[in-house]
Design a protein around this motif. Structure first.
Motif, mmCIF file in Angstrom:
data_model
loop_
_atom_site.group_PDB
_atom_site.id
_atom_site.type_symbol
_atom_site.label_atom_id
_atom_site.label_comp_id
_atom_site.label_asym_id
_atom_site.label_seq_id
_atom_site.Cartn_x
_atom_site.Cartn_y
_atom_site.Cartn_z
ATOM 1 N N TYR A 1 0.772 -1.364 0.107
ATOM 2 C CA TYR A 1 -0.078 0.033 0.000
ATOM 3 C C TYR A 1 1.022 1.209 0.070
ATOM 4 N N ALA A 2 0.745 2.162 -0.922
ATOM 5 C CA ALA A 2 1.432 3.236 -1.085
ATOM 6 C C ALA A 2 0.752 4.570 -0.109
ATOM 7 N N THR A 3 1.289 5.120 0.862
ATOM 8 C CA THR A 3 0.635 6.115 1.496
ATOM 9 C C THR A 3 0.096 7.452 0.666
ATOM 10 N N ALA A 4 1.060 7.901 -0.224
ATOM 11 C CA ALA A 4 0.888 8.868 -1.255
ATOM 12 C C ALA A 4 1.525 8.804 -2.435
ATOM 13 N N PRO A 5 1.117 9.577 -3.708
ATOM 14 C CA PRO A 5 1.807 9.279 -4.861
ATOM 15 C C PRO A 5 3.214 9.400 -4.802
ATOM 16 N N PHE A 6 4.005 8.437 -5.686
ATOM 17 C CA PHE A 6 5.607 8.379 -6.140
ATOM 18 C C PHE A 6 5.603 9.002 -7.206
ATOM 19 N N SER A 7 6.317 10.202 -7.462
ATOM 20 C CA SER A 7 6.395 10.969 -8.747
ATOM 21 C C SER A 7 7.852 11.206 -9.058
ATOM 22 N N PRO A 8 8.367 11.025 -10.485
ATOM 23 C CA PRO A 8 9.658 11.404 -10.688
ATOM 24 C C PRO A 8 9.940 12.889 -10.687
ATOM 25 N N ARG A 9 8.744 13.720 -10.572
ATOM 26 C CA ARG A 9 9.165 14.998 -10.695
ATOM 27 C C ARG A 9 8.483 15.919 -9.417
ATOM 28 N N ASP A 10 8.685 15.220 -8.414
ATOM 29 C CA ASP A 10 8.125 15.960 -7.297
ATOM 30 C C ASP A 10 9.261 16.621 -6.485
ATOM 31 N N GLY A 11 10.563 16.714 -6.979
ATOM 32 C CA GLY A 11 11.629 17.438 -6.315
ATOM 33 C C GLY A 11 12.419 17.788 -7.322
ATOM 34 N N ALA A 12 13.338 18.786 -6.752
ATOM 35 C CA ALA A 12 14.176 19.713 -7.900
ATOM 36 C C ALA A 12 15.338 18.582 -8.349
ATOM 37 N N LEU A 13 16.055 18.091 -7.269
ATOM 38 C CA LEU A 13 17.321 17.137 -7.876
ATOM 39 C C LEU A 13 17.101 15.759 -7.203
ATOM 40 N N ASN A 14 16.144 15.613 -6.537
ATOM 41 C CA ASN A 14 15.592 14.102 -6.006
ATOM 42 C C ASN A 14 14.391 14.055 -6.036
ATOM 43 N N SER A 15 13.914 12.918 -6.377
ATOM 44 C CA SER A 15 12.372 12.606 -6.630
ATOM 45 C C SER A 15 11.891 11.552 -5.639
ATOM 46 N N SER A 16 10.469 11.480 -5.030
ATOM 47 C CA SER A 16 10.183 10.272 -4.309
ATOM 48 C C SER A 16 10.402 8.985 -5.230
ATOM 49 N N ALA A 17 9.855 8.816 -6.428
ATOM 50 C CA ALA A 17 9.938 7.777 -7.356
ATOM 51 C C ALA A 17 11.284 7.229 -7.589
ATOM 52 N N GLY A 18 12.359 8.471 -7.859
ATOM 53 C CA GLY A 18 13.716 8.037 -8.371
ATOM 54 C C GLY A 18 14.336 7.607 -6.959
ATOM 55 N N ASN A 19 14.198 8.099 -5.755
ATOM 56 C CA ASN A 19 14.638 7.761 -4.510
ATOM 57 C C ASN A 19 14.294 6.209 -4.237
ATOM 58 N N PHE A 20 13.046 6.049 -4.550
ATOM 59 C CA PHE A 20 12.488 4.678 -4.154
ATOM 60 C C PHE A 20 13.264 3.480 -4.994
ATOM 61 N N MET A 21 13.119 3.941 -6.200
ATOM 62 C CA MET A 21 13.809 3.085 -7.199
ATOM 63 C C MET A 21 15.430 2.787 -6.952
ATOM 64 N N ALA A 22 15.973 3.647 -6.788
ATOM 65 C CA ALA A 22 17.547 3.734 -6.606
ATOM 66 C C ALA A 22 17.792 3.001 -5.050
ATOM 67 N N ASP A 23 16.978 3.240 -4.196
ATOM 68 C CA ASP A 23 17.105 2.425 -2.923
ATOM 69 C C ASP A 23 16.859 1.169 -3.154
ATOM 70 N N ILE A 24 15.883 0.650 -4.088
ATOM 71 C CA ILE A 24 15.524 -0.800 -4.275
ATOM 72 C C ILE A 24 16.682 -1.315 -5.019
ATOM 73 N N VAL A 25 17.340 -0.721 -5.866
ATOM 74 C CA VAL A 25 18.567 -1.318 -6.432
ATOM 75 C C VAL A 25 19.567 -1.725 -5.601
ATOM 76 N N LEU A 26 19.943 -0.682 -4.737
ATOM 77 C CA LEU A 26 21.134 -0.928 -3.768
ATOM 78 C C LEU A 26 20.842 -1.973 -2.756
ATOM 79 N N SER A 27 19.522 -2.317 -2.398
ATOM 80 C CA SER A 27 19.064 -3.380 -1.404
ATOM 81 C C SER A 27 18.989 -4.675 -1.903
ATOM 82 N N GLU A 28 18.317 -4.669 -3.043
ATOM 83 C CA GLU A 28 18.076 -6.031 -3.698
ATOM 84 C C GLU A 28 19.217 -6.531 -4.491
#
Length: 254
Positions: free
Chosen positions: A68-95
């Motif tokens: 369940y997502a508590t709020a939207p994940f967008s690739p454009r909701d931040g200037a130099l880092n975004s919620s969708a981008g952070n999420f995907m990069a963190d997944i790559v690192l952990s998995e």
């Protein structure tokens, strides 16, 4: 006379044999035509009956809730880092980390992807495997590239110059109001010019995609054989609730 006749018969036989010998076929032309798939095409009942069980099973798997997502994940909701981008990069690192560790006995230092590779928003609410196919429709695998300090410098310069929220994890970059670099930390430690770094990315970017040419000047590449999309699905399946986050991993001070 008989000898002459025999010679004549032999010559004729050879001539007939040679003339009957078939040459191998040679391709000289290829033709094709566009066949649009439209509603005007009448379904074939036998094919529909064969396909329907498989279609239903695929839809069942794709539409099952992973988290369940508590709020939207967008690739454009931040200037130099975004919620969708952070999420995907963190997944790559952990998995991908455990896979790389088991194959090389080394640790991944940080991860980077490209913002253009994120093709959809993760909406608030139930997250399904189908959502992950929408976010990452490409068959890109995770690879780990060993970069020299110079190539890492080029990577950082690329991020600063692009002014886009490219997904990163494990690395923190700070720039001043003029866009000049003020600090770089990797895994919580200052950037070390005297070592190489193991950087997780996609096979597309590792080959210089999206003008990330610094990846082609490397000290080695390790393929994990792990689809980026599958890593996302595996991670989300293990997580009950996912929360979007825009943080200070890449910021510009005012």
């Amino acid at each position: 006379m008989n000898l002459k006749i025999q010679h004549f018969v032999i010559i004729i036989t050879i001539g007939v044999f040679v003339s009957c010998k078939q040459n191998p076929p040679t391709l000289f032309k290829i033709e094709g035509k566009h066949l649009p798939i439209a509603s005007s095409i009448t379904p074939v009942d036998s094919i529909e009956q064969f396909v329907t069980p498989y279609r239903n099973r695929i839809n069942e798997v794709l539409d099952s809730t992973l988290a369940y997502a508590t709020a939207p994940f967008s690739p454009r909701d931040g200037a130099l880092n975004s919620s969708a981008g952070n999420f995907m990069a963190d997944i790559v690192l952990s998995e991908a980390g455990p896979i790389f560790k088991s194959r090389t006995n080394n640790e991944i230092d940080f991860a980077i992807l490209n913002s253009g590779g994120i093709r959809a928003v993760i909406s608030k609410g139930d997250v399904t495997a189908r959502n992950m196919y929408q976010v990452m429709p490409f068959e890109n695998t995770i690879v780990v590239v060993e970069l020299t300090s110079k190539s890492v410098r080029d990577l950082i310069a690329y991020l600063i110059q692009s002014k886009k929220p490219h997904p990163i994890s494990g690395i923190q970059i700070k720039i001043d109001r003029n866009g000049s670099l003020t600090s770089v930390n990797i895994q919580g430690k200052p950037f070390d010019e005297d070592r190489t770094y193991f950087v997780a990315t996609s096979n597309y970017l590792a080959n210089g995609g999206d003008n990330m040419n610094f990846f082609t000047n490397n000290a080695g590449v390790t393929e994990t054989d792990y689809l980026l999309r599958n890593a996302m699905i595996d991670y989300i399946r293990k997580t009950d609730t996912i929360v979007p986050l825009v943080d200070d991993r890449f910021i510009q001070t005012k």
